[in-house]
Design a protein around this motif. Structure first.
Motif, PDB file in Angstrom:
ATOM      1  N   GLN A 931      12.665  -2.670  71.725  1.00 37.28           N
ATOM      2  CA  GLN A 931      12.114  -3.919  72.222  1.00 37.28           C
ATOM      3  C   GLN A 931      10.929  -4.406  71.385  1.00 37.28           C
ATOM      4  OE1 GLN A 931      13.640  -5.464  74.596  1.00 37.28           O
ATOM      5  NE2 GLN A 931      15.038  -3.806  75.161  1.00 37.28           N
ATOM      6  N   GLU A 932      10.447  -3.565  70.472  1.00 39.86           N
ATOM      7  CA  GLU A 932       9.221  -3.914  69.736  1.00 39.86           C
ATOM      8  C   GLU A 932       9.507  -4.392  68.326  1.00 39.86           C
ATOM      9  OE1 GLU A 932       6.945  -0.390  69.802  1.00 39.86           O
ATOM     10  OE2 GLU A 932       6.999  -0.189  71.986  1.00 39.86           O
ATOM     11  N   MET A 933      10.730  -4.596  67.977  1.00 37.94           N
ATOM     12  CA  MET A 933      11.040  -4.943  66.597  1.00 37.94           C
ATOM     13  C   MET A 933      10.676  -6.396  66.301  1.00 37.94           C
ATOM     14  SD  MET A 933      15.161  -5.109  66.672  1.00 37.94           S
ATOM     15  CE  MET A 933      15.176  -5.354  64.906  1.00 37.94           C
ATOM     16  N   THR A 934      10.456  -6.639  65.031  1.00 37.59           N
ATOM     17  CA  THR A 934      10.162  -7.989  64.546  1.00 37.59           C
ATOM     18  C   THR A 934      11.320  -8.465  63.685  1.00 37.59           C
ATOM     19  OG1 THR A 934       9.056  -7.149  62.577  1.00 37.59           O
ATOM     20  CG2 THR A 934       7.710  -7.414  64.563  1.00 37.59           C
ATOM     21  N   ASP A 935      11.158  -9.671  63.146  1.00 33.71           N
ATOM     22  CA  ASP A 935      12.218 -10.193  62.290  1.00 33.71           C
ATOM     23  C   ASP A 935      12.413  -9.347  61.035  1.00 33.71           C
ATOM     24  OD1 ASP A 935      12.564 -12.190  64.087  1.00 33.71           O
ATOM     25  OD2 ASP A 935      11.369 -13.672  62.989  1.00 33.71           O
ATOM     26  N   ALA A 936      11.368  -8.670  60.616  1.00 33.33           N
ATOM     27  CA  ALA A 936      11.479  -7.846  59.419  1.00 33.33           C
ATOM     28  C   ALA A 936      11.893  -6.418  59.717  1.00 33.33           C
ATOM     29  CB  ALA A 936      10.144  -7.839  58.670  1.00 33.33           C
ATOM     30  N   SER A 937      12.001  -6.054  60.981  1.00 33.50           N
ATOM     31  CA  SER A 937      12.359  -4.684  61.339  1.00 33.50           C
ATOM     32  C   SER A 937      13.817  -4.428  61.010  1.00 33.50           C
ATOM     33  CB  SER A 937      12.120  -4.444  62.832  1.00 33.50           C
ATOM     34  OG  SER A 937      10.754  -4.605  63.140  1.00 33.50           O
ATOM     35  N   GLN A 938      14.072  -3.209  60.612  1.00 32.68           N
ATOM     36  CA  GLN A 938      15.429  -2.783  60.290  1.00 32.68           C
ATOM     37  C   GLN A 938      15.686  -1.408  60.895  1.00 32.68           C
ATOM     38  OE1 GLN A 938      15.947  -2.864  56.057  1.00 32.68           O
ATOM     39  NE2 GLN A 938      16.061  -5.101  55.953  1.00 32.68           N
ATOM     40  N   PHE A 939      16.934  -1.246  61.360  1.00 32.22           N
ATOM     41  CA  PHE A 939      17.356   0.047  61.871  1.00 32.22           C
ATOM     42  C   PHE A 939      17.885   0.881  60.707  1.00 32.22           C
ATOM     43  CE2 PHE A 939      17.546  -2.693  65.540  1.00 32.22           C
ATOM     44  CZ  PHE A 939      17.125  -1.887  66.586  1.00 32.22           C
ATOM     45  N   THR A 940      17.441   2.118  60.624  1.00 30.58           N
ATOM     46  CA  THR A 940      17.931   3.042  59.600  1.00 30.58           C
ATOM     47  C   THR A 940      18.560   4.235  60.292  1.00 30.58           C
ATOM     48  OG1 THR A 940      16.165   2.378  58.084  1.00 30.58           O
ATOM     49  CG2 THR A 940      17.328   4.434  57.606  1.00 30.58           C
ATOM     50  N   TRP A 941      19.876   4.392  60.105  1.00 31.60           N
ATOM     51  CA  TRP A 941      20.613   5.493  60.727  1.00 31.60           C
ATOM     52  C   TRP A 941      20.761   6.621  59.715  1.00 31.60           C
ATOM     53  CZ3 TRP A 941      22.073   5.893  65.761  1.00 31.60           C
ATOM     54  CH2 TRP A 941      21.999   4.746  66.538  1.00 31.60           C
ATOM     55  N   CYS A 942      20.555   7.837  60.185  1.00 36.80           N
ATOM     56  CA  CYS A 942      20.621   9.009  59.319  1.00 36.80           C
ATOM     57  C   CYS A 942      21.458  10.092  59.983  1.00 36.80           C
ATOM     58  CB  CYS A 942      19.222   9.574  59.041  1.00 36.80           C
ATOM     59  SG  CYS A 942      18.089   8.401  58.279  1.00 36.80           S
ATOM     60  N   GLU A 957      26.331  -1.849  63.253  1.00 40.03           N
ATOM     61  CA  GLU A 957      26.252  -3.225  63.746  1.00 40.03           C
ATOM     62  C   GLU A 957      24.924  -3.399  64.463  1.00 40.03           C
ATOM     63  OE1 GLU A 957      29.507  -4.399  66.146  1.00 40.03           O
ATOM     64  OE2 GLU A 957      31.008  -4.226  64.549  1.00 40.03           O
ATOM     65  N   THR A 958      24.178  -4.396  64.029  1.00 35.39           N
ATOM     66  CA  THR A 958      22.863  -4.665  64.610  1.00 35.39           C
ATOM     67  C   THR A 958      22.844  -6.103  65.094  1.00 35.39           C
ATOM     68  OG1 THR A 958      21.823  -3.073  63.126  1.00 35.39           O
ATOM     69  CG2 THR A 958      20.397  -4.698  64.200  1.00 35.39           C
ATOM     70  N   ALA A 959      22.460  -6.271  66.329  1.00 29.33           N
ATOM     71  CA  ALA A 959      22.339  -7.608  66.921  1.00 29.33           C
ATOM     72  C   ALA A 959      21.029  -7.660  67.678  1.00 29.33           C
ATOM     73  CB  ALA A 959      23.510  -7.902  67.848  1.00 29.33           C
ATOM     74  N   GLY A 960      20.080  -8.394  67.127  1.00 32.53           N
ATOM     75  CA  GLY A 960      18.784  -8.500  67.785  1.00 32.53           C
ATOM     76  C   GLY A 960      18.078  -7.155  67.815  1.00 32.53           C
ATOM     77  N   ASP A 961      17.692  -6.721  68.998  1.00 31.82           N
ATOM     78  CA  ASP A 961      16.994  -5.453  69.147  1.00 31.82           C
ATOM     79  C   ASP A 961      17.927  -4.311  69.502  1.00 31.82           C
ATOM     80  OD1 ASP A 961      17.736  -6.219  71.634  1.00 31.82           O
ATOM     81  OD2 ASP A 961      15.745  -6.127  72.538  1.00 31.82           O
ATOM     82  N   HIS A 962      19.202  -4.503  69.253  1.00 27.40           N
ATOM     83  CA  HIS A 962      20.196  -3.489  69.611  1.00 27.40           C
ATOM     84  C   HIS A 962      21.013  -3.144  68.368  1.00 27.40           C
ATOM     85  CE1 HIS A 962      22.885  -1.256  72.219  1.00 27.40           C
ATOM     86  NE2 HIS A 962      23.902  -1.819  71.587  1.00 27.40           N
ATOM     87  N   SER A 963      21.156  -1.851  68.096  1.00 28.16           N
ATOM     88  CA  SER A 963      21.901  -1.394  66.930  1.00 28.16           C
ATOM     89  C   SER A 963      22.855  -0.288  67.357  1.00 28.16           C
ATOM     90  CB  SER A 963      20.954  -0.869  65.840  1.00 28.16           C
ATOM     91  OG  SER A 963      21.694  -0.445  64.705  1.00 28.16           O
ATOM     92  N   LYS A 964      24.025  -0.293  66.730  1.00 27.43           N
ATOM     93  CA  LYS A 964      25.051   0.689  67.033  1.00 27.43           C
ATOM     94  C   LYS A 964      25.587   1.274  65.734  1.00 27.43           C
ATOM     95  CE  LYS A 964      26.788  -1.077  71.460  1.00 27.43           C
ATOM     96  NZ  LYS A 964      27.987  -1.575  72.184  1.00 27.43           N
ATOM     97  N   LEU A 965      25.813   2.581  65.761  1.00 28.18           N
ATOM     98  CA  LEU A 965      26.452   3.291  64.657  1.00 28.18           C
ATOM     99  C   LEU A 965      27.858   3.665  65.113  1.00 28.18           C
ATOM    100  CD1 LEU A 965      26.315   4.742  61.868  1.00 28.18           C
ATOM    101  CD2 LEU A 965      25.561   6.776  63.118  1.00 28.18           C
TER     102      LEU A 965
END
Length: 1443
Positions: A931-942, A957-965
């Motif tokens: 919920q705290e991400m900004t427009d520049a935030s990115q999800f990194t999956w490892c 797949e990332t949509a807004g503040d929700h990301s799925k691997l």
């Protein structure tokens, strides 16, 4: 009132009246009469010719006779005689002629009567044929009206239910590809191999194409290496086309030579979906009403197949857009477009282009704004929009619309509704005065005609432009279809008629029913009712009457114009008054009685204008748009949407942002000026109008929310060769709202003051080698990050690094230490490998930690870890720690890394973890929300804390503040630890350990979703009814209303018919099929297939061989039983039981009897007489057999008989049945057996057991000391009807011991025991005299000695009566063996027989003594010498110890 939208009916009525029928009848009758007239004339001509010939022949005969007579008589006949003869002949001729005329007249009359009868018959037959023809023509006409709508409902584009699956086989094996498709009309399927159409005739026997019940198969016989290809199936009908494909890989065994034309394996991988890449996209568009516009996207579709293409769909506000006269669509040649020929405000909205393929959907969205056209009158409002028609009837329809936005105009005062008949251009205004709400009932339509409508808004300045024309609506009664009824004719034919035709001769209709006010407003009240029943065949009309409550008078509302629809809008009602209404139906025969009176109704608005929305918030979005949000109003009844207005701060010039109501409380306002400040307000809209304006928002400046990034930190020296230094650093903590584009590095020598730029272009990585340095010099560095907003502040200068070559054998320091997954007692530390590895490769790492202010380092891991991550556990919550990492190689431990930044061990509030799940399409994923991400935030999956780069196995797949691997092809290799981190946040991260058990669970769940099955409560089973009917049924857990099913018997689908009655109760999930007659032809396999959306299920039941014969025999038995039970019959057949009195009872139950029914008992087919006749009304018949023995063997039969039939029940008492009865009697006797008793007999001792009944057939045994006693001379075994005994002759010491009597009832043993071990019965040792004589007044003392073990009981009797003890009579027992009885003052009354009984549980003796008393002075009676009294033996019994 619920509004029901009806489809447009375009029908033509053809009526056949009575005149038409009379014409046809007259034509047939005239044709028939002309034919009869022709035949009659020909017959009459034949009769006249025959009559003339007969007359001519008779006259010739007469003349010849006269001539002959004259010649014969000659001169001898006188004239008188000749005259007399001629007169006689004339009379004879006249009589013959009269007889012939009468016969002819009678024949004519009979023919005339027959002709009239034939004419009547022909007339009735012609009338019947014409009526039937007219009725059939009418039915055919109505069916032609309904057939298009029925076919339209059935028509649908092809849809693939089960897709093709890829196969890998060896050469010379058969391959079978199959898929399932549905659609109407039935789709045509074509098969392709690598894009080329497969032709069976080209290679006979190679391919076999089949289709059965929507399942299409392609079978490749003896596949060879050349058959390796991608096979596609394309299903096409007039409404669309779908396709599916699969790969077939044919492998060759090792050593087999390659044939011609082999394909490389890399080309065998099939395309599972289309990859769509948008090259040019349509953006936010602004237009005016009346203009044209085209929304277009160009794209790159991979692969580019000629025959198979993805599907392009256009949506407006999540509603699918279809082609019409206003919109045209195009898709092909790498582009998709949506064109508008004439824009209206109805077309405004968020448009989404969605390219749908098997692998998913690619979409793009943008908003289309349509402003109002220039008004015809300055200041006039904009046109209404979204015009719709509801509840269409014979002469009535309801029209609804949405009001325009009047930001710059005066408020709308009302609306005018216009109508126009289809095919003309004559618009007629429906209302004289403007209506204030956005709904109006239009009346006065002509039945059978089609109309279109439009609406114009009115304000103080004038009238607006008309709205877009509505869809055409036909003025037809939708209830006509409900009144149709099917009438079955001969064979399988049927006709459809109106219910009116079946009502009989009804002339005046009944009154309407259910009259009520379906809609109430201030201007009108809409009345609704149900048509009368019966209604008659004549056209129906209605008249409405109203009355003011309490007045008692009725006024007709429509005296001049009759209403033909069951709805009517009543206008001109007085304000504040309550009215009641009633309706009368009428036809040409007359007027019905009035209907029931409605409840009081007062004309008032049912809904009010909504309240104003709440607080309005505006936030930055892009440089030309702002996001506006607001709170919903408190009164949101029947809201149609919201209008948003804006103005530049300080101007108060408000402009509309949207021109069509939006349904959500959030809107992105586009087309704003960058850098300008705006204020926003919102108003709600419903059918009454618009609400008051909301409060204005705070001013907001239109610009993108971007800033420059913060400075990097943690600059570390990683390597140095004497001329160059390798530096590493950490990314900035804040990116400034945009992705960091790179870094700029500056350097300087320590003794210099000026900084020098190292790299003119930004460096993207966080490691860089600075070259061109002077060996031995000290340098310091600073670094700045850059993004779209610009270059951020530089970092603080680094430490002083000396430029000298590293030559130590140990590795250099690790760098870029970062933390993730900080929790209350643990965290995960990540680092990067040293750039300088030393003399040998790095083999592991040690991690040290300490509290921030502590001085001593502690090692987390005692052995070096090969991973570049480590989870530190057992930390104290709330403490701050620092860490460092030391690399290890063969030479030892290298220098430690820079100390990390301090980290507080405490979980942040609202910390979320990774969740694992499966989506609706069956794809396995790991999900994380931030919920705290900004427009520049990115999800990194490892995985294992290494960034995932394998796109072949994973998809993010990332949509807004929700990301799925997503896992593309999950298998055992995917087991491991997965983590995710979110950049540009305060260390938001999480991990998930995906073990084998969890992965297996997810795979099973994925398979269930991809291949869903309908759970069954019970599999297919059968049940046999009383009449021999066989019911096959199963029950599903749940079935939706759209579920379908099929019954298949021996690979042949059966439908609902008389032979197979099939039905389904979707509420309970039970599907059943009932077969009235089950025969030998029904052997085979029964299958039920169920489809419910994507889910399906199948259950089979095999009835072959013994299983089928069992069902067939049971069905046949039940059928015969049903026939048997139609007359008197046995509800329960003859059976036996044993009563408590050990009597055998034969019992049967009868049913369906009456007084005349005769019941008989027979034994061996001989009538068995009973004392009482059975009472058939009770339904139970009994026959008692007391003391069953072998003489009762035989066949017992019970019979029932009357005029309806007869029945019999037979029970044979012999063999096994007789043995079972004896065992049952043994059970009763064993339970009722008495304890063993000892009886002394002259021969010795007898042990006996009493019971209710005893027979030698019972299985009884005697045991002595647990040894079975055989019958012998010493121990004889026998019994009577109520007793079993064991006689011990001349007992000895050996005969002492425990004796047991046992009776066996087939299941258990009943035993009675008696212990004779060392025991003696009661005996009299010292005998008493048999006679005693004594004088009156004396004292008599009788004394004896007794013995027994246990001690016996002694009882004295007088004349077999107990002696009451007193001073006169006294009894004394000493030492349990000396017994005496004393009689004081003996008198004559004491004379008599005295008896002494000595007895214990083993038996006893009884001695009688006769006492004779004489008076003083009397002579002593002469008596013989007294002798010892002889004892009498007494049987054994349970007794208390001796007294």
């Amino acid at each position: 009132m619920s509004l029901v939208a009806l489809p447009f009916y375009q029908k033509r009525h053809r009526h056949l009246d009575q005149t038409y029928r009379d014409t046809r009848t007259r034509y047939l009758l005239d044709e028939y009469a002309s034919k009869r007239r022709t035949s009659t004339q020909s017959s009459s001509q034949r009769l006249s010719s025959q009559r003339s010939l007969s007359q001519r022949s008779s006259s010739q005969r007469l003349s010849s006779q006269r001539a002959a007579s004259q010649t014969s008589l000659g001169a001898t006949t006188c004239r008188i005689c000749a005259k007399r003869v001629s007169e006689q002949e004339e009379e004879q001729y006249q009589s013959l002629e009269a007889m012939y005329g009468e016969t002819k007249r009678q024949r004519f009359l009979s023919e005339l009567a027959q002709l009239e009868e034939d004419v009547q018959l022909a007339r009735s037959q012609a009338r019947d044929k014409l009526d039937k023809y007219a009725l059939l023509e009418m039915v055919e006409d109505r069916m032609s009206w309904e057939r298009p709508s029925y076919l339209e409902r059935m028509r649908r584009a092809p849809e693939i239910l089960v897709r093709l699956r890829s196969h890998t086989v060896w050469e010379r094996m058969n391959v079978k590809l199959c898929f399932t498709v549905q659609g109407f009309p039935t789709p045509v399927v074509q098969w392709y191999k690598d894009g080329s159409l497969i032709c069976q005739a080209a290679e006979p026997g190679k391919y076999r194409i089949d289709s059965n019940y929507g399942v299409h198969t392609l079978e490749i016989n003896r596949a060879d290496f050349d058959d390796t290809a991608t096979y596609s199936a394309v299903a096409t009908n007039s409404y669309g086309q779908v396709s599916t494909n699969a790969a077939v890989v044919v492998r060759r065994e090792c050593g087999v030579p390659r044939g011609r034309g082999g394909l490389p394996f890399s080309s065998m991988i099939p395309y599972t979906h289309f990859d769509v890449q948008f090259l040019e996209k349509f953006g936010v568009t602004f237009r005016r009403e009346g203009e044209t516009v085209t929304l277009k996207c160009t794209m790159l579709v991979t692969p580019d197949l000629k025959r198979v293409q993805p599907r392009a769909e256009w949506y407006r506000d999540d509603m699918l857009v279809k082609e019409s006269k206003w919109t045209k669509m195009f898709f092909g040649e790498g582009q998709a477009s949506l064109s508008f020929s004439h824009l209206n405000k109805d077309d405004e909205g968020l448009y989404t282009l969605r390219i749908v393929s098997r692998g998913g959907a690619s979409e793009h969205s943008a908003f289309l704004f349509v402003r109002d056209a220039d008004p015809l009158v300055t200041g006039a409002p904009g046109a209404p929009m979204d015009l719709q028609c509801h509840d269409a009837n014979r002469d009535y329809v309801i029209v609804t619309w949405k009001p325009p936005n009047t930001t710059t105009e005066s408020p709308v005062l009302g609306y005018f509704i216009d109508r126009c008949e289809v095919g003309t251009n004559n618009w007629v205004q429906c209302n004289d005065a403007p209506v204030k709400i956005c709904k109006y009932p239009v009346t006065g339509l002509f039945e059978g005609r089609s109309y279109v409508f439009r609406v114009r808004a009115v304000n103080s300045a004038g009238v607006s432009r008309p709205s877009r024309v509505s869809d055409a609506v036909a003025a037809l009664d939708p209830g006509d279809l409900k009144r149709l009824q099917a009438v079955h004719l001969e064979g399988e034919k049927e006709i459809v008629v109106y219910e009116d035709d079946l009502e009989g001769d009804v002339q005046i209709p009944g009154p309407p029913t259910n009259v009520h006010a379906s809609e109430i407003s201030r201007n009108y009240v809409v009345l609704s009712w149900e048509p009368p029943t019966p209604r008659g065949k004549e056209p129906l009309m209605y008249f409405i009457e109203k009355s003011v409550v309490g007045s008692g008078t009725w006024q007709r509302v429509n005296p001049q114009t009759a209403v033909r629809s069951p709805r009517y809008a009543v206008f001109d009602l007085a304000d504040g008054k309550s009215y009641v209404f009633r309706v009368l139906s009428a036809n040409r025969h007359g007027l019905s009685d009035p209907s029931e009176i409605t409840s009081p109704v007062q004309a008032q608005d049912a809904i009010v204008a909504p309240s104003a929305p709440g607080r309005v918030l505006a936030s930055r979005n892009t440089k030309t748009s702002v996001v506006v949000q607001w709170d919903k109003p408190r009164q949101e009844e029947d809201l149609l949407g919201y209008y948003v207005d804006c103005c530049v701060a300080g101007t108060n010039l408000w402009e509309p942002c949207n021109h069509k109501p939006i349904k959500y409380n959030r809107f992105v306002v586009h087309g704003l000026t960058t850098g300008e400040q705006y204020i926003f307000r919102v108003k709600a809209v419903n059918a009454v109008g618009t609400s008051e304006n909301s409060q204005e928002s705070d001013p907001i400046r239109v610009q993108a929310a971007l800033t420059t990034p913060s400075h990097p930190y943690g600059i570390t020296l990683l390597n140095c060769d004497g001329h160059a230094m390798t530096l590493g650093w950490k990314v900035p903590k804040f990116s400034g709202g945009a992705a960091i584009l790179g870094y700029y590095i500056d350097k300087r020598e320590v003794h210099h003051a000026n900084w020098h730029e190292v790299n003119p272009s930004p460096v993207k990585d966080t490691i860089f080698t600075v070259e061109g340095l002077t060996e031995g010099s000290l340098y310091e560095f600073k670094i700045a990050a850059t993004n779209l907003a610009g270059i951020g502040e530089p970092s603080d200068p680094s430490e002083h690094f000396k430029c000298e070559a590293w030559t130590m054998p140990e590795p250099g320091p690790a760098y870029d230490l970062t933390f993730c997954e900080v929790r209350d007692s643990s965290l995960v530390l990540l680092w990067k490998a040293p750039v300088y590895s030393g003399s040998s490769p790095v083999s592991g790492y040690f991690v040290d930690f300490k509290e921030e202010d502590a001085g001593e380092w502690r090692t987390v891991n005692q052995t070096a870890t090969a991973n570049r991550y480590l989870k530190a556990c057992d930390l104290q919550r709330g403490r701050t720690y620092v860490f460092r990492v030391r690399a290890v190689n063969a030479s030892g431990v290298g220098r430690p890394s820079d100390t990390s930044e301090p980290v507080l061990v405490e979980a942040r509030p609202g910390t979320k973890e990774i969740s694992a799940g499966v989506d609706e399409e069956g794809n396995i994923y790991l999900a994380f929300d931030c919920q705290e991400m900004t427009d520049a935030s990115q999800f990194t999956w490892c995985k294992s804390y290494e960034e995932i780069a394998d796109e072949g196995r994973f998809r993010v797949e990332t949509a807004g503040d929700h990301s799925k691997l997503y896992f593309k092809n999950p298998d055992k290799e995917d087991v491991g630890t997965y983590s995710v981190s979110v950049s540009d946040t305060d260390g938001v991260s999480s991990s998930f350990n995906l073990d084998a058990e969890e992965l297996e669970r997810l795979i099973l769940l994925s398979n269930e979703i991809k291949n869903p099955t309908i759970p069954l409560k019970s599999e297919l089973a059968y049940e046999i009814f009383d009449k021999g009917q066989v019911r096959f049924w199963l029950q599903a857990e749940h079935l939706s209303p759209d579920a379908s099913y099929r019954f298949i018997i021996n690979d042949r689908e059966v439908s609902d018919s008389e032979a197979h009655r099939i039905k389904c109760d979707k509420a309970t999930g039970i599907i059943e099929m009932v077969m009235d007659r089950f025969t030998i032809e029904n052997e085979g396999t029964y299958t039920v297939q169920i489809h419910d959306g994507k889910a399906k299920s199948q259950s089979s039941l095999v009835l072959i061989g013994d299983a089928f014969r069992t069902v067939l025999d049971e069905a046949e038995f039940q059928r015969k039983e049903f026939l048997r039970k139609q007359g008197p019959h046995f509800a329960e057949y003859l059976h036996w039981d044993v009563t408590e009195d050990c009597e055998v009872r034969l019992v049967c139950k009868v049913a369906n009897t009456k007084r005349e029914t005769v019941f008989k008992w027979l034994k061996d087919d001989v009538l068995y007489e009973t004392d009482t006749a059975p009472d058939l009304e009770k339904g139970v018949c009994e026959l008692l057999i007391p003391k069953l023995s072998k003489k009762d063997h035989g066949e017992y039969k019970a019979t029932l008989k009357d005029e309806r039939g007869q029945d019999a029940s037979v029970l044979e008492i012999a063999g096994k049945v007789y043995e079972d009865i004896i065992l049952a009697m043994s059970r009763v006797c064993g339970m009722s057996a008495s304890p063993l008793k000892v009886l002394c007999t002259p021969e010795g001792i007898r042990l006996q057991c009493s019971m209710k009944y005893f027979t030698e057939e019972m299985k009884v045994n005697w045991y002595h000391k647990d040894a079975k006693i055989p019958s012998s001379e010493h121990m004889r075994i026998g019994g009577s009807e109520d007793m079993a005994w064991l006689q011990i002759c001349e007992p000895t010491e050996k005969d002492k011991g425990k004796y047991t009597f046992e009776i066996f009832d087939g299941k258990s043993n009943h035993q009675r025991s008696l212990d004779l071990s060392g025991q003696d019965r009661g005996r009299v040792v010292g005998g008493l005299p048999d006679v005693v004589t004594i004088m009156e007044g004396k004292t008599l003392n009788l004394t004896c000695t007794v013995f027994g073990n246990p001690d016996p009981e002694v009882v004295w009797l007088k004349n077999d009566q107990d002696i009451p003890l007193s001073d006169h009579f006294s009894v004394k027992v000493e030492q349990a063996k000396f017994v005496s009885m004393t009689i004081r003052d003996v008198s004559s009354e004491d004379s008599g027989k005295y008896s002494m009984s000595v007895k214990n549980k083993y038996g006893g003796e009884k001695i009688d003594v006769t006492v004779s008393v004489y008076k003083h002075g009397e002579k002593i009676p002469e008596v013989s010498l007294p002798q010892q009294a002889k004892p009498k033996l007494l049987p054994a019994s349970a007794s208390s110890p001796a007294k």
